[in-house]
Design a protein around this motif. Sequence first.
Motif, PDB file in Angstrom:
ATOM      1  N   SER A  34      30.491  47.316  50.303  1.00 10.46           N
ATOM      2  CA  SER A  34      30.886  47.252  49.102  1.00 10.46           C
ATOM      3  C   SER A  34      31.557  46.751  48.503  1.00 10.46           C
ATOM      4  O   SER A  34      31.501  45.150  47.478  1.00 10.46           O
ATOM      5  N   LEU A  35      33.212  46.419  49.087  1.00 12.73           N
ATOM      6  CA  LEU A  35      33.983  46.120  48.188  1.00 12.73           C
ATOM      7  C   LEU A  35      34.111  44.316  48.659  1.00 12.73           C
ATOM      8  O   LEU A  35      34.708  43.265  47.873  1.00 12.73           O
ATOM      9  N   ILE A  36      34.223  44.130  49.523  1.00 13.09           N
ATOM     10  CA  ILE A  36      33.729  42.510  50.339  1.00 13.09           C
ATOM     11  C   ILE A  36      32.607  41.966  49.634  1.00 13.09           C
ATOM     12  O   ILE A  36      32.339  40.478  48.923  1.00 13.09           O
ATOM     13  N   ARG A  37      31.362  42.467  48.881  1.00 10.82           N
ATOM     14  CA  ARG A  37      30.212  41.945  47.843  1.00 10.82           C
ATOM     15  C   ARG A  37      30.899  41.838  46.882  1.00 10.82           C
ATOM     16  O   ARG A  37      30.531  40.923  46.054  1.00 10.82           O
ATOM     17  N   HIS A  38      31.597  42.200  46.249  1.00 11.99           N
ATOM     18  CA  HIS A  38      32.754  42.087  44.650  1.00 11.99           C
ATOM     19  C   HIS A  38      33.259  41.162  45.382  1.00 11.99           C
ATOM     20  O   HIS A  38      32.968  40.351  44.064  1.00 11.99           O
ATOM     21  N   ASP A  39      34.029  40.950  46.120  1.00 14.27           N
ATOM     22  CA  ASP A  39      34.930  39.874  46.321  1.00 14.27           C
ATOM     23  C   ASP A  39      34.355  39.055  46.179  1.00 14.27           C
ATOM     24  O   ASP A  39      34.637  37.773  45.794  1.00 14.27           O
ATOM     25  N   GLN A  40      33.305  38.680  46.618  1.00 12.04           N
ATOM     26  CA  GLN A  40      32.016  37.990  46.393  1.00 12.04           C
ATOM     27  C   GLN A  40      31.349  36.956  45.068  1.00 12.04           C
ATOM     28  O   GLN A  40      31.570  35.440  45.308  1.00 12.04           O
ATOM     29  N   GLU A  41      31.714  37.978  45.046  1.00 14.98           N
ATOM     30  CA  GLU A  41      31.091  37.721  43.663  1.00 14.98           C
ATOM     31  C   GLU A  41      31.605  37.891  42.707  1.00 14.98           C
ATOM     32  O   GLU A  41      31.672  36.451  41.643  1.00 14.98           O
ATOM     33  N   LYS A  42      32.684  38.002  42.686  1.00 15.66           N
ATOM     34  CA  LYS A  42      33.715  37.246  42.175  1.00 15.66           C
ATOM     35  C   LYS A  42      34.462  36.148  42.244  1.00 15.66           C
ATOM     36  O   LYS A  42      34.277  35.358  41.021  1.00 15.66           O
ATOM     37  N   ALA A  43      34.207  35.675  43.696  1.00 10.93           N
ATOM     38  CA  ALA A  43      34.768  34.129  43.953  1.00 10.93           C
ATOM     39  C   ALA A  43      33.586  33.522  43.151  1.00 10.93           C
ATOM     40  O   ALA A  43      33.829  32.047  42.621  1.00 10.93           O
ATOM     41  N   TYR A  44      32.743  33.753  43.363  1.00 11.14           N
ATOM     42  CA  TYR A  44      31.531  33.264  42.344  1.00 11.14           C
ATOM     43  C   TYR A  44      31.460  32.947  41.587  1.00 11.14           C
ATOM     44  O   TYR A  44      31.257  31.852  40.842  1.00 11.14           O
ATOM     45  N   ARG A  45      31.628  33.937  40.978  1.00 12.22           N
ATOM     46  CA  ARG A  45      31.691  33.520  38.911  1.00 12.22           C
ATOM     47  C   ARG A  45      32.850  32.473  38.946  1.00 12.22           C
ATOM     48  O   ARG A  45      33.391  31.399  37.742  1.00 12.22           O
ATOM     49  N   GLN A  46      34.430  32.986  39.411  1.00  7.21           N
ATOM     50  CA  GLN A  46      35.081  31.908  39.206  1.00  7.21           C
ATOM     51  C   GLN A  46      34.953  30.180  40.178  1.00  7.21           C
ATOM     52  O   GLN A  46      35.363  30.022  39.309  1.00  7.21           O
ATOM     53  N   ARG A  47      34.661  29.748  40.261  1.00  7.78           N
ATOM     54  CA  ARG A  47      33.821  29.416  41.130  1.00  7.78           C
ATOM     55  C   ARG A  47      32.948  28.748  39.957  1.00  7.78           C
ATOM     56  O   ARG A  47      32.923  27.335  39.599  1.00  7.78           O
ATOM     57  N   LEU A  48      31.608  29.222  39.024  1.00  5.54           N
ATOM     58  CA  LEU A  48      31.296  28.525  38.216  1.00  5.54           C
ATOM     59  C   LEU A  48      31.953  28.484  36.762  1.00  5.54           C
ATOM     60  O   LEU A  48      32.060  27.810  36.111  1.00  5.54           O
ATOM     61  N   ASP A  49      33.121  29.278  37.223  1.00  2.00           N
ATOM     62  CA  ASP A  49      33.802  28.990  35.489  1.00  2.00           C
ATOM     63  C   ASP A  49      34.125  28.360  35.293  1.00  2.00           C
ATOM     64  O   ASP A  49      34.708  26.901  34.798  1.00  2.00           O
ATOM     65  N   GLN A  50      34.532  27.314  36.556  1.00  2.00           N
ATOM     66  CA  GLN A  50      35.362  26.251  37.329  1.00  2.00           C
ATOM     67  C   GLN A  50      34.785  24.968  36.697  1.00  2.00           C
ATOM     68  O   GLN A  50      35.126  24.116  36.655  1.00  2.00           O
ATOM     69  N   LEU A  51      32.937  25.135  37.713  1.00  3.19           N
ATOM     70  CA  LEU A  51      32.289  23.927  37.242  1.00  3.19           C
ATOM     71  C   LEU A  51      32.293  23.919  35.516  1.00  3.19           C
ATOM     72  O   LEU A  51      31.641  22.755  35.167  1.00  3.19           O
ATOM     73  N   LEU A  52      32.051  25.066  34.951  1.00  6.93           N
ATOM     74  CA  LEU A  52      31.757  24.762  33.632  1.00  6.93           C
ATOM     75  C   LEU A  52      32.859  23.870  32.356  1.00  6.93           C
ATOM     76  O   LEU A  52      32.431  23.383  32.153  1.00  6.93           O
ATOM     77  N   VAL A  53      33.901  24.089  33.068  1.00  6.86           N
ATOM     78  CA  VAL A  53      34.874  24.041  32.655  1.00  6.86           C
ATOM     79  C   VAL A  53      35.280  22.086  32.942  1.00  6.86           C
ATOM     80  O   VAL A  53      35.167  21.710  31.881  1.00  6.86           O
ATOM     81  N   GLU A  54      34.875  22.120  33.926  1.00  4.52           N
ATOM     82  CA  GLU A  54      34.376  20.829  34.752  1.00  4.52           C
ATOM     83  C   GLU A  54      33.754  20.188  34.143  1.00  4.52           C
ATOM     84  O   GLU A  54      33.778  18.657  33.383  1.00  4.52           O
ATOM     85  N   GLY A  55      32.556  20.465  33.473  1.00  3.63           N
ATOM     86  CA  GLY A  55      31.436  20.397  32.843  1.00  3.63           C
ATOM     87  C   GLY A  55      31.353  19.775  31.575  1.00  3.63           C
ATOM     88  O   GLY A  55      31.036  18.739  31.200  1.00  3.63           O
ATOM     89  N   LEU A  56      32.464  20.885  30.479  1.00  3.88           N
ATOM     90  CA  LEU A  56      32.802  20.408  29.594  1.00  3.88           C
ATOM     91  C   LEU A  56      33.919  19.884  28.874  1.00  3.88           C
ATOM     92  O   LEU A  56      34.174  18.585  28.429  1.00  3.88           O
ATOM     93  N   SER A  57      34.319  19.240  30.282  1.00  4.28           N
ATOM     94  CA  SER A  57      36.038  18.552  30.265  1.00  4.28           C
ATOM     95  C   SER A  57      35.014  16.923  30.385  1.00  4.28           C
ATOM     96  O   SER A  57      36.410  15.902  31.287  1.00  4.28           O
ATOM     97  N   SER A  58      34.242  16.486  31.174  1.00  4.51           N
ATOM     98  CA  SER A  58      33.473  15.863  31.667  1.00  4.51           C
ATOM     99  C   SER A  58      33.206  14.441  30.975  1.00  4.51           C
ATOM    100  O   SER A  58      33.418  13.457  31.069  1.00  4.51           O
ATOM    101  N   GLY A  59      33.877  14.577  29.477  1.00  6.67           N
ATOM    102  CA  GLY A  59      32.894  13.438  28.896  1.00  6.67           C
ATOM    103  C   GLY A  59      32.377  13.889  27.443  1.00  6.67           C
ATOM    104  O   GLY A  59      31.874  15.233  26.949  1.00  6.67           O
ATOM    105  N   LYS A  60      31.860  12.619  27.278  1.00  5.68           N
ATOM    106  CA  LYS A  60      30.569  13.229  25.754  1.00  5.68           C
ATOM    107  C   LYS A  60      29.642  14.531  26.298  1.00  5.68           C
ATOM    108  O   LYS A  60      28.960  13.872  26.364  1.00  5.68           O
ATOM    109  N   ASN A  61      29.626  15.077  24.713  1.00  5.34           N
ATOM    110  CA  ASN A  61      28.317  15.827  25.133  1.00  5.34           C
ATOM    111  C   ASN A  61      27.062  15.378  24.973  1.00  5.34           C
ATOM    112  O   ASN A  61      26.628  14.424  24.410  1.00  5.34           O
ATOM    113  N   GLN A  62      25.884  15.728  24.760  1.00  4.58           N
ATOM    114  CA  GLN A  62      25.095  15.036  25.067  1.00  4.58           C
ATOM    115  C   GLN A  62      23.553  16.465  24.968  1.00  4.58           C
ATOM    116  O   GLN A  62      23.282  17.520  25.469  1.00  4.58           O
ATOM    117  N   THR A  63      22.614  15.729  23.936  1.00  6.92           N
ATOM    118  CA  THR A  63      21.834  16.989  23.579  1.00  6.92           C
ATOM    119  C   THR A  63      20.841  17.088  24.494  1.00  6.92           C
ATOM    120  O   THR A  63      19.712  16.030  24.331  1.00  6.92           O
TER     121      THR A  63
END
Length: 88
Positions: A34-63
């Motif tokens: 359970s602890l290992i799964r929780h750690d994996q999920e935390k790493a996945y969420r951190q990576r997703l957050d990183q990708l979202l920030v990169e996407g938001l910072s990547s340029g002009k928004n598009q509808t």
Amino acid sequence: MASKNISITDALLAHAEQQIASGRYDNMSEYVRSLIRHDQEKAYRQRLDQLLVEGLSSGKNQTVDAEDWAEIRATARARFDANAKKTA
């Protein structure tokens, strides 16, 4: 399933045993998994957050409208079908 021996402090062991005694976990292996799964999920969420920030910072928004989403789904479906044929 693999087996691994670990060394932990008495305080950590006492905490783990309390978690098991609470009935939340059946045994030490279940608690550690359970602890290992929780750690994996935390790493996945951190990576997703990183990708979202990169996407938001990547340029002009598009509808994106319904037609765009339909095209995206069709492309994804075609790729999925092509991969399914390769593995069949």
